[in-house]
Write an enzyme that holds these catalytic residues in place. Structure first.
Site, PDB file in Angstrom:
ATOM      1  CG  ASN A  47      -1.778  -1.194   1.472  1.00  0.00           C
ATOM      2  OD1 ASN A  47      -2.208  -1.648   0.352  1.00  0.00           O
ATOM      3  ND2 ASN A  47      -1.774  -1.871   2.293  1.00  0.00           N
ATOM      4  CG  HIS A 133      -9.607  -2.555   7.845  1.00  0.00           C
ATOM      5  ND1 HIS A 133      -9.056  -2.495   9.008  1.00  0.00           N
ATOM      6  CD2 HIS A 133      -8.807  -3.035   7.190  1.00  0.00           C
ATOM      7  CE1 HIS A 133      -7.750  -2.883   9.003  1.00  0.00           C
ATOM      8  NE2 HIS A 133      -7.526  -3.373   7.959  1.00  0.00           N
ATOM      9  CD  GLU A 180     -12.871   0.427   4.864  1.00  0.00           C
ATOM     10  OE1 GLU A 180     -12.424   0.430   3.735  1.00  0.00           O
ATOM     11  OE2 GLU A 180     -12.805  -0.588   5.693  1.00  0.00           O
ATOM     12  CB  SER A 184      -8.799  -2.121   2.474  1.00  0.00           C
ATOM     13  OG  SER A 184      -9.841  -2.732   2.914  1.00  0.00           O
ATOM     14  CG  ASP A 209     -10.507   3.810   7.691  1.00  0.00           C
ATOM     15  OD1 ASP A 209      -9.421   4.444   7.425  1.00  0.00           O
ATOM     16  OD2 ASP A 209     -10.466   2.335   8.235  1.00  0.00           O
ATOM     17  CG  HIS A 212      -6.856   1.747   1.349  1.00  0.00           C
ATOM     18  ND1 HIS A 212      -5.653   1.065   1.105  1.00  0.00           N
ATOM     19  CD2 HIS A 212      -7.525   1.019   2.202  1.00  0.00           C
ATOM     20  CE1 HIS A 212      -5.784  -0.016   1.846  1.00  0.00           C
ATOM     21  NE2 HIS A 212      -6.846   0.049   2.608  1.00  0.00           N
ATOM     22  CE  LYS A 243      -2.965   0.374   4.988  1.00  0.00           C
ATOM     23  NZ  LYS A 243      -4.672  -0.066   5.461  1.00  0.00           N
TER      24      LYS A 243
HETATM   25  C1  PLP Z   1      -4.638  -0.673   6.543  1.00  0.00           C
HETATM   26  C2  PLP Z   1      -6.184  -0.140   7.159  1.00  0.00           C
HETATM   27  C3  PLP Z   1      -6.285   0.306   8.708  1.00  0.00           C
HETATM   28  C4  PLP Z   1      -5.278   0.085   9.572  1.00  0.00           C
HETATM   29  O1  PLP Z   1      -4.168   0.947   9.451  1.00  0.00           O
HETATM   30  P1  PLP Z   1      -2.781   0.363  10.018  1.00  0.00           P
HETATM   31  O2  PLP Z   1      -2.181   1.685  10.125  1.00  0.00           O
HETATM   32  O3  PLP Z   1      -2.019  -0.408   8.860  1.00  0.00           O
HETATM   33  O4  PLP Z   1      -3.023  -0.175  11.272  1.00  0.00           O
HETATM   34  C5  PLP Z   1      -7.586   0.530   8.996  1.00  0.00           C
HETATM   35  N1  PLP Z   1      -8.497   0.997   7.898  1.00  0.00           N
HETATM   36  C6  PLP Z   1      -8.385   0.441   6.598  1.00  0.00           C
HETATM   37  C7  PLP Z   1      -9.664   0.511   5.801  1.00  0.00           C
HETATM   38  C8  PLP Z   1      -7.267  -0.008   6.303  1.00  0.00           C
HETATM   39  O5  PLP Z   1      -7.101  -0.538   5.166  1.00  0.00           O
END
Ligand code: PLP
Length: 394
Positions: A47, A133, A180, A184, A209, A212, A243
């Site tokens: 990512n 997620h 989100e 993801s 969230d 991405h 990411k």
């Molecule tokens: C990767 C991810 C997380 C977690 O983030 P990290 O910093 O890797 O712990 C949370 N939400 C989504 C949608 C993700 O893809």
């Protein structure tokens, strides 16, 4: 669990094509990687969307800050671990997200599992998109609130839940909608403007969230909420530095009272040692790269790669749905033999029967890498996808 029982569980996983193994990388993250001592393969699995995870400029900054601030932060933020670097990063995040305040966590996972239970309790209601997620789901479960799930991006069903809640909710119970911005494992986006309108008409809160989308979408990479002009309508903006930013750590951005409440209530913030100060300071400087001309140039390259694979694709994530676990594993192996690292994604990361290849593109890729992947993918789809193929390559 005894050793014998552990072995039995592992055998059961293996026989349904669900056993997972760690694969060792003998190189830093980047355009190509060395796996398990083999020769280098092109990396379409991380990512690291902007190619910043092994960036000379960021490495030099990190080294300088390590010399200035040291390696450890010594304690949790509330004990004596809040260093100027953490506060400066949080001010910069709040400015970037157009919110009153922001709070950083050791990871995005910790941000989700700390924040949701801090805001919602037993008598409250959480409404989540089905494809949220694992960190959001675990946060929701930890809260003890009543959970309602709506089918992915289904606004009618979301409204039905909100309507149900409006009739049953107690005077004091809170309602939080969780989704989100870029999903993801599917790479598609949520209809955020419509979701904002719905949550407002039902007097609910909204957590989005942007894991991405942050760094990838929107003006200066500020995310999908910024692209749609929704930042001041989303109560809780969440994301990660792990990411597109190529570092690690999670964030929440929102109102000052909300952030102060998290400082008092989010257990994954309170009961853990603060992220290293040099990391916080490096993230702060990485934000300038992200939002500056260099970030724009990197997003430009990434957009070109996205359009090469599928014109107009909404994010840097491109799923190729294959269905069966074994099919996805075989397709991933075939790509690896051809020199491309593309992971097979299986249950429980995605629903049963929707195993897939998950391609992630990066600004670190060269045009020729992406063209070569596209050629290889056409062959993979011919060999492995049961008609009709889930994506059509133009
Ligand atoms: C990767 C991810 C997380 C977690 O983030 P990290 O910093 O890797 O712990 C949370 N939400 C989504 C949608 C993700 O893809």
């Amino acid at each position: 669990m005894s050793q014998r029982e552990a072995e039995q569980e592992l055998d059961a996983l293996a026989s349904s094509g669900l056993l997972r193994r760690l694969r060792r990388l003998d190189s830093p993250q980047g355009r190509s990687v060395k796996l398990d001592g083999q020769s280098a393969v092109l990396n379409f699995s991380s990512n690291d969307y902007l190619g910043l995870a092994h960036d000379p400029e960021l490495i030099a900054i990190f080294q300088e800050y390590t010399a200035r601030y040291g390696t450890g932060s010594g304690a949790s933020r509330l004990v004596c671990g809040t260093m100027s670097a953490h506060l400066e990063l949080e001010d910069a995040m709040a400015a970037l997200k157009h919110t009153q305040a922001a709070l950083t966590f050791t990871s995005g996972f910790a941000a989700a599992t700390g924040t949701i239970p801090a805001l919602c309790k037993k008598d409250d209601i959480l409404i989540l998109d089905k494809l949220c997620h694992a960190s959001l789901i675990d946060g929701a479960r930890l809260s003890g609130a009543t959970l309602r799930i709506f089918p992915h991006n289904d606004l009618d069903r979301l409204e039905q839940h909100l309507d149900w809640v409006a009739r049953k909710r107690g005077v004091d119970s809170r309602v939080l909608v969780v989704t989100e911005s870029v999903f993801s494992m599917d790479g598609d986006t949520a209809p955020l403007a419509e979701i904002c309108a719905l949550k407002e008409s039902y007097d609910a809160m909204l957590l989005v969230d942007e894991a991405h989308a942050f760094g990838v979408l929107g003006p200066s990479g500020r995310g999908l909420a910024a692209a749609l002009g929704l930042e001041n309508r989303i109560d809780i903006q969440m994301g990660t530095f792990s990411k597109a930013l190529g570092l690690s750590g999670g964030y929440i951005a929102g109102s000052r009272p909300l952030i102060d409440l998290l400082i008092n209530r989010a257990r994954s913030f309170i009961y853990t040692t603060a992220p290293g100060p040099a990391l916080a300071a490096t993230i702060r400087d990485a934000l300038d790269i992200l939002t500056g001309t260099r970030g724009d140039a990197l997003r430009h390259s990434l957009a070109r790669h996205r359009d090469t694979i599928i014109p107009g694709t909404p994010s840097a994530i491109i799923p190729v749905l294959l269905g069966e676990n074994e099919t996805a594993l075989q397709a991933s192996d075939a790509l690896l033999k051809a020199g491309f690292l593309v992971p097979a994604i299986r249950y429980p990361t995605v629903p049963r029967g929707s195993a897939r290849l998950r391609i992630t593109l990066s600004a670190a890729h060269q045009d020729t890498d992406v063209a070569a992947l596209k050629t290889a993918l056409s062959q993979i789809i011919t060999d492995f996808a049961s008609a009709p193929a889930s994506i059509s390559l133009s």
